[in-house]
Scaffold this active site. Structure first.
Site, mmCIF file in Angstrom:
data_model
loop_
_atom_site.group_PDB
_atom_site.id
_atom_site.type_symbol
_atom_site.label_atom_id
_atom_site.label_comp_id
_atom_site.label_asym_id
_atom_site.label_seq_id
_atom_site.Cartn_x
_atom_site.Cartn_y
_atom_site.Cartn_z
ATOM 1 N N ASP A 47 1.060 -1.285 0.039
ATOM 2 C CA ASP A 47 -0.107 -0.003 -0.015
ATOM 3 C C ASP A 47 0.844 1.114 0.079
ATOM 4 O O ASP A 47 0.294 2.323 0.065
ATOM 5 C CB ASP A 47 -0.950 0.107 1.020
ATOM 6 C CG ASP A 47 -0.347 -0.023 2.371
ATOM 7 O OD1 ASP A 47 0.911 -0.229 2.637
ATOM 8 O OD2 ASP A 47 -0.944 -0.208 3.364
ATOM 9 N N SER A 48 2.187 1.058 0.124
ATOM 10 C CA SER A 48 3.061 2.266 -0.025
ATOM 11 C C SER A 48 2.943 2.667 -1.416
ATOM 12 O O SER A 48 3.475 3.958 -1.866
ATOM 13 C CB SER A 48 4.572 1.601 -0.057
ATOM 14 O OG SER A 48 4.990 0.467 -0.618
ATOM 15 N N ASP A 93 -0.868 -6.128 -0.305
ATOM 16 C CA ASP A 93 -1.449 -5.467 1.126
ATOM 17 C C ASP A 93 -2.911 -5.186 1.256
ATOM 18 O O ASP A 93 -3.424 -4.675 0.176
ATOM 19 C CB ASP A 93 -0.583 -3.932 1.375
ATOM 20 C CG ASP A 93 0.528 -4.192 2.196
ATOM 21 O OD1 ASP A 93 0.673 -5.157 2.941
ATOM 22 O OD2 ASP A 93 1.235 -3.230 1.942
ATOM 23 N N LYS A 110 -1.324 -9.382 2.891
ATOM 24 C CA LYS A 110 -0.450 -9.083 4.082
ATOM 25 C C LYS A 110 -1.363 -7.884 4.906
ATOM 26 O O LYS A 110 -2.148 -7.350 4.261
ATOM 27 C CB LYS A 110 0.837 -8.414 3.876
ATOM 28 C CG LYS A 110 1.584 -7.835 5.026
ATOM 29 C CD LYS A 110 3.042 -7.564 4.722
ATOM 30 C CE LYS A 110 2.901 -6.204 4.143
ATOM 31 N NZ LYS A 110 2.615 -4.826 4.958
ATOM 32 N N GLU A 116 -1.965 -5.493 8.674
ATOM 33 C CA GLU A 116 -1.209 -4.853 9.690
ATOM 34 C C GLU A 116 -1.981 -5.157 11.021
ATOM 35 O O GLU A 116 -3.185 -4.872 11.280
ATOM 36 C CB GLU A 116 -0.835 -3.454 9.280
ATOM 37 C CG GLU A 116 0.039 -3.084 8.302
ATOM 38 C CD GLU A 116 0.308 -1.543 8.169
ATOM 39 O OE1 GLU A 116 -0.337 -0.930 8.712
ATOM 40 O OE2 GLU A 116 0.682 -1.100 7.099
ATOM 41 N N GLU A 132 8.726 -4.337 11.233
ATOM 42 C CA GLU A 132 9.077 -3.089 10.689
ATOM 43 C C GLU A 132 9.574 -2.008 11.671
ATOM 44 O O GLU A 132 8.992 -1.856 12.774
ATOM 45 C CB GLU A 132 7.875 -2.422 9.757
ATOM 46 C CG GLU A 132 8.450 -0.921 9.336
ATOM 47 C CD GLU A 132 7.356 -0.513 8.381
ATOM 48 O OE1 GLU A 132 7.738 0.663 7.909
ATOM 49 O OE2 GLU A 132 6.270 -1.230 8.016
#
Length: 271
Positions: free
Chosen positions: A51-52, A90, A120, A122, A189
């Site tokens: 999502d970067s 993501d 993925k 978070e 991270e």
């Protein structure tokens, strides 16, 4: 050099074998067909459609604005290029937190519409129900702990996480929970290297570090950062392997100059 060079497709099973024998796992982001083809051909184990993309492709300040439809678009482009690497996508902010049914729907859309190999997410125990529901559908899930950019407004800063004992204890508990739920791996991270080492040694599943030291089972970077396309972004954990910003800028300046000087195209470059 990877002993998996001749493998037709990296799988979660192969990643587990790599951890078991101590072979490091290489992971990079990609968001489009052309870049993903280069990354895949170079022998990458995992391509993360992060999502970067919200930052490096769309110019947003955070990862929060990117939508599920946009993530599927980027993932589809990458999957068409990746012949060997495992492609993980993501789940974007708002597509899985607090609603496990919506989480499953989001994950299914990514898998069906992009052809990716896993997602993925978070967070730790807070999203356990969403992870479980996705896993019951047979969709591989990679966890993400430490600095979780989708929670940036909660943290208020991109500084190193889990330096204090309480947060470090929770991170270790969350990592074990992710493993217990069935995640095939976890990204760590921006946490202290000592803590990342403890977590990596306590888990049977692979850990992938970014700003978490050398003791994780693998490493991941944003490709625009490691290639030096993003000028001025140089956090401590980043090793720049090229300076494409200056290389590309010089090429484009030369093109502009040649057009203005009427030297491009020349007689040999026409029909």
């Amino acid at each position: 050099m990877s002993v998996n060079k001749e493998v037709k497709r990296i799988t979660t099973h192969i990643l587990q074998e790599m951890k078991n024998r101590g072979e490091k796992i290489a992971m990079l982001t990609a968001y489009d067909y052309s870049m993903a083809a280069i990354v895949d051909n170079a022998g990458m184990d995992i391509i993360l459609v992060g999502d970067s993309a919200s930052n490096v492709m769309a110019g947003h300040e955070t990862t929060l604005p990117i939508t599920l439809d946009q993530m599927i678009y980027h993932a589809s482009s990458v999957v068409r290029a990746a012949k060997r690497a495992l492609v993980i996508v993501d789940l974007p902010f708002g597509s899985y937190q607090g609603n496990s049914k919506e989480a499953l729907s989001s994950a299914i859309r990514i898998m069906k519409e992009s052809g990716a190999h896993g997602v993925k997410m978070e967070g730790g125990v807070e999203i356990a129900e969403s992870i479980s529901r996705i896993l019951t559908a047979g969709i591989p899930v990679m966890g993400h702990l430490g600095l979780t950019p989708q929670s940036i407004y909660k943290f208020g800063t991109y500084t190193v996480r889990a330096k204090e004992e309480a947060e470090a204890v929770k991170l270790k508990e969350d990592s074990l929970k992710l493993q217990e739920l069935g995640c095939f791996g976890v990204v760590l991270e921006k946490i202290p290297a000592k803590l990342a080492k403890e977590v990596s040694e306590s888990l049977s599943i692979p850990t992938i570090g970014i700003g978490a030291g050398q003791h994780c089972d693998g490493q991941v970077l944003v490709i625009h950062d490691m290639l030096g396309i993003n000028k001025g972004f140089k956090p401590r954990f980043l090793r720049q392997y090229s300076n494409l910003y200056d290389i590309m800028n010089d090429a484009i300046v030369n093109y502009v100059d040649d057009v203005k000087a009427k030297s491009f195209p020349n007689d040999k470059e026409g029909y």
